[in-house]
Design an enzyme around this catalytic site. Structure first.
Site, PDB file in Angstrom:
ATOM      1  N   THR A 132       0.923  -4.909  12.798  1.00  0.00           N
ATOM      2  CA  THR A 132       0.045  -4.874  11.648  1.00  0.00           C
ATOM      3  C   THR A 132       0.764  -5.315  10.465  1.00  0.00           C
ATOM      4  O   THR A 132       1.924  -5.100  10.345  1.00  0.00           O
ATOM      5  CB  THR A 132      -0.285  -3.477  11.239  1.00  0.00           C
ATOM      6  OG1 THR A 132      -0.946  -2.945  12.278  1.00  0.00           O
ATOM      7  CG2 THR A 132      -1.128  -3.486   9.997  1.00  0.00           C
ATOM      8  N   GLU A 158       6.533   4.288   7.502  1.00  0.00           N
ATOM      9  CA  GLU A 158       6.211   5.570   6.888  1.00  0.00           C
ATOM     10  C   GLU A 158       7.162   6.650   7.389  1.00  0.00           C
ATOM     11  O   GLU A 158       7.185   7.007   8.557  1.00  0.00           O
ATOM     12  CB  GLU A 158       4.746   5.894   7.171  1.00  0.00           C
ATOM     13  CG  GLU A 158       3.851   5.002   6.303  1.00  0.00           C
ATOM     14  CD  GLU A 158       2.418   4.893   6.765  1.00  0.00           C
ATOM     15  OE1 GLU A 158       2.109   5.350   7.879  1.00  0.00           O
ATOM     16  OE2 GLU A 158       1.617   4.333   5.999  1.00  0.00           O
ATOM     17  N   THR A 213       0.878  -1.188   0.000  1.00  0.00           N
ATOM     18  CA  THR A 213       0.000   0.000   0.000  1.00  0.00           C
ATOM     19  C   THR A 213       0.912   1.234   0.000  1.00  0.00           C
ATOM     20  O   THR A 213       1.333   1.683  -1.053  1.00  0.00           O
ATOM     21  CB  THR A 213      -0.972   0.015   1.198  1.00  0.00           C
ATOM     22  OG1 THR A 213      -0.232  -0.123   2.404  1.00  0.00           O
ATOM     23  CG2 THR A 213      -1.992  -1.084   1.082  1.00  0.00           C
ATOM     24  N   SER A 242      -6.305  10.643   0.112  1.00  0.00           N
ATOM     25  CA  SER A 242      -6.553  11.646  -0.921  1.00  0.00           C
ATOM     26  C   SER A 242      -5.864  11.261  -2.237  1.00  0.00           C
ATOM     27  O   SER A 242      -4.935  10.489  -2.256  1.00  0.00           O
ATOM     28  CB  SER A 242      -6.044  13.003  -0.454  1.00  0.00           C
ATOM     29  OG  SER A 242      -6.282  13.158   0.916  1.00  0.00           O
TER      30      SER A 242
END
Lengths: 403, 403
Positions: free
Chosen positions: B189, B275, B152, B403
């Site tokens: 996760t 990230e 992702t 977004s």
């Protein structure tokens, strides 16, 4: 009850000032040492951090609180005097001793506070040198200056005062706080100093302060950390001349409401001034099986970095709220859960309400202040927390705090 | 044991592929649907998120795991199929059914996975349309493509394989994972898919996987959130022809080490690809009274935003480590605590070791990988966690994920 201008010097008989003593590296006109003095001593109440690593001033204040009588607060910024061992304890004691000598009172009536970098020796010589001028400088209008002198990464000084008719007299409660980083319950980090001219006994004052803090400072979170220095103190000098407030009376209830208003106002000012904050959001949990469960869900959502970055980005990512509440450690039935954001229903019985609702939600996420309502539909308990977004600025400020 | 090139298709009898099915908004050459197939079915082990809000594929996989037999993994990215209700369950079941029909096997031997945005209907039509081509595309060299298709916000596909002599034969374990946001124990996760050609029973495989995950995926944290979709599955097709591995044997111990190496390598790849991550730091706690206490302290420090931003800033702010461990909820004696950063002693018996040590520390904080060693000096238990820094990039990515 009405809000009036000012802060810690709004109640009768309080003076304050702030000076630059040399503890902070000098940048512009910054202050780093604050003194708040009451004309007369009076009962003091206090609540402190639950962190097990505590700063020297907290250890000393807890000791002084056993006597429960106060005359002044002496607070420095720029150095936390934490993880500084016996040398740090001596420095805290010397702060109290110096103020006691200057003000001609007993050392145990001085409550000291420190905020700033952890683990560096407190330069007590700066305080020793600055104290006479500071003590000479205190005035009835010095509240704002004192509020400025306890700031660290705060952008604005935080103060507030409220006044109400109580026990036949006008009674005032004032306060100042510093916050910014490390704002999290138990207690919300920060230093908070409250003053009042109310006549009230120490035990009633302690109980009122505890309640007020639980509903305010302990309901805010900026970054989930708690500090070694968290302290809220309240000094009541009785100079309003009201009938002494006794626990359980109607006056007590009204006095509690005043304290809570002052604490909540300061707490929300801390949120708004949180490091890099652009939004303050209330997370409200209803329908929980117990108040503890409600609080736990509210806290888990309020401290989730993924929720907080979504708030910053204005991204209507309600799935992150669902994911966060699912790991709160509270038994849940996801298929009962409903979510509203700023009054817009987005999840009903565990299911998203689709694109139209999301479009509305996007508008809510672009506002600076709204409520996330989480209904667990399991019981009758509720709780709330205020949280803030997590922004670039938070990272920038905290990545370079000491440099 | 040696590391060999490749991932899920490194063991004998596994084929894989990835395609673009239309679930993700098309940007460049991205893939969003992966299939990993074994030539023969075999025992499957699995561990899943402890989040109470779980995605449909997790519910379905748990059900399939009761039979404990697997043939293939079918995984999409771009949509988590979480908070999607009965429609979501039907979509997950249809994924399994479609793959079962295509591969001519029972639906319960198909394990499905989804990762991406929560709360939007899974566009099952995309999967329905893409599956025949995907199934036709699987090859012995398709592991990397499958690893790419489950990404992702990951920047890089993550795969690894190891090989060792076991029970008279060469046995291989391969794996792929996706991670990035929401990486936190219980479990970390992410989606992790392991394959092996070892001959091993289901119960032994489940026990080995549980151990391996506890020491790897459950020891990493990027942002303290756990997802609704966390899944690690391992399929063993027995095609290496080794003597079947039985729990408790020497072969079992060696097999566990292989699984753990694969899981730890993938877990650390997830950290490095976290990230906005620029640093991966091991937090090691020793001298705790119990393993649970050690873990709790390690976790609290590893998830502290103030510690994580200091890591990003290269700021030797060891006081934040002290403050974080003090709120871990574990009884501590601060005056016994010692801290080392990358081997440099900085705190001894609760006291900072001064400016010279801090100057050395500043160098350590500028490196990309080091260990924070916390000695509580209370007992004999220890634990560790890997954590990452919190950077501008983390905020940027997470503020605008949808977004």
């Amino acid at each position: 009850m009405k809000t009036i201008p000012g802060g810690v010097t709004a109640p009768i008989g309080f003076r304050a000032a702030g000076v630059y003593s040399g503890i902070k590296k000098k940048k512009k006109q910054q202050l780093d040492l604050a003194l708040v003095v009451s004309d007369h001593e009076g009962p003091v109440a206090g609540v402190f951090t639950t962190n097990q690593v505590v700063a020297a001033p907290v250890i000393l204040d807890r000791l002084h609180l056993k006597q429960g009588i106060g005359r002044a607060f002496l607070v420095n910024s720029g150095n936390a005097n934490a993880c500084t061992g016996s040398e740090g304890m001596e420095a805290a004691q010397e702060m109290a001793q110096l103020a006691a000598t200057t003000l001609n009172c007993a050392p145990h009536t001085i409550f000291v506070g420190s905020t700033g970098v952890i683990g560096q020796p407190l330069p007590i010589a700066c305080i020793r040198k600055a104290l006479p001028a500071l003590a000479a400088r205190v005035t009835r209008r010095g509240g704002a200056e004192a509020a400025a002198a306890i700031m660290t990464t705060d952008l604005k000084p935080k103060q507030v005062a409220v006044r109400a008719q109580l026990g036949g007299k006008l009674v005032t409660v004032g306060g100042m706080a510093k916050g910014s980083g490390m704002i999290h319950p138990n207690m919300a980090t920060m230093l908070g100093y409250l003053t009042t001219d109310a006549a009230i006994g120490q035990r009633a004052l302690q109980s009122a302060l505890k309640q007020a803090v639980d509903q305010s400072f302990n309901c805010i979170t900026v970054d989930g950390d708690t500090s070694t220095n968290d302290t809220v103190l309240c000094l009541a000098n009785g100079m309003a001349g009201n009938r002494p407030i006794t626990a359980g009376s109607a006056d007590f209830t009204r006095f509690c409401a005043m304290l809570e208003t002052v604490c909540r106002t300061l707490a929300l000012k801390i949120c708004w001034d949180g490091e890099g904050v652009t939004k303050v959001v209330r997370v409200e949990v209803t329908g929980a099986e117990s108040p503890k469960a409600a609080k736990q869900v509210a806290q888990t959502v309020a401290t989730s970095n993924l929720v907080k970055t979504a708030l910053f980005g204005g991204d209507a990512n309600w799935g992150r709220v669902m994911a966060a509440l699912g790991r709160a450690g509270v038994p849940l039935d996801p298929s009962r859960i409903s979510l509203q954001f700023g009054g817009v229903p987005m999840v009903r019985k565990g299911l998203g309400l689709g694109r139209a609702a999301e479009r509305q939600l996007t508008k809510v996420f672009k506002t600076k202040e709204f409520t996330i309502l989480i209904d667990l539909a399991q019981g009758k308990a509720s709780a709330h927390m205020w949280t803030t977004d997590l922004s670039y600025e938070y990272v920038r400020i905290n990545a370079s705090y000491r440099s």
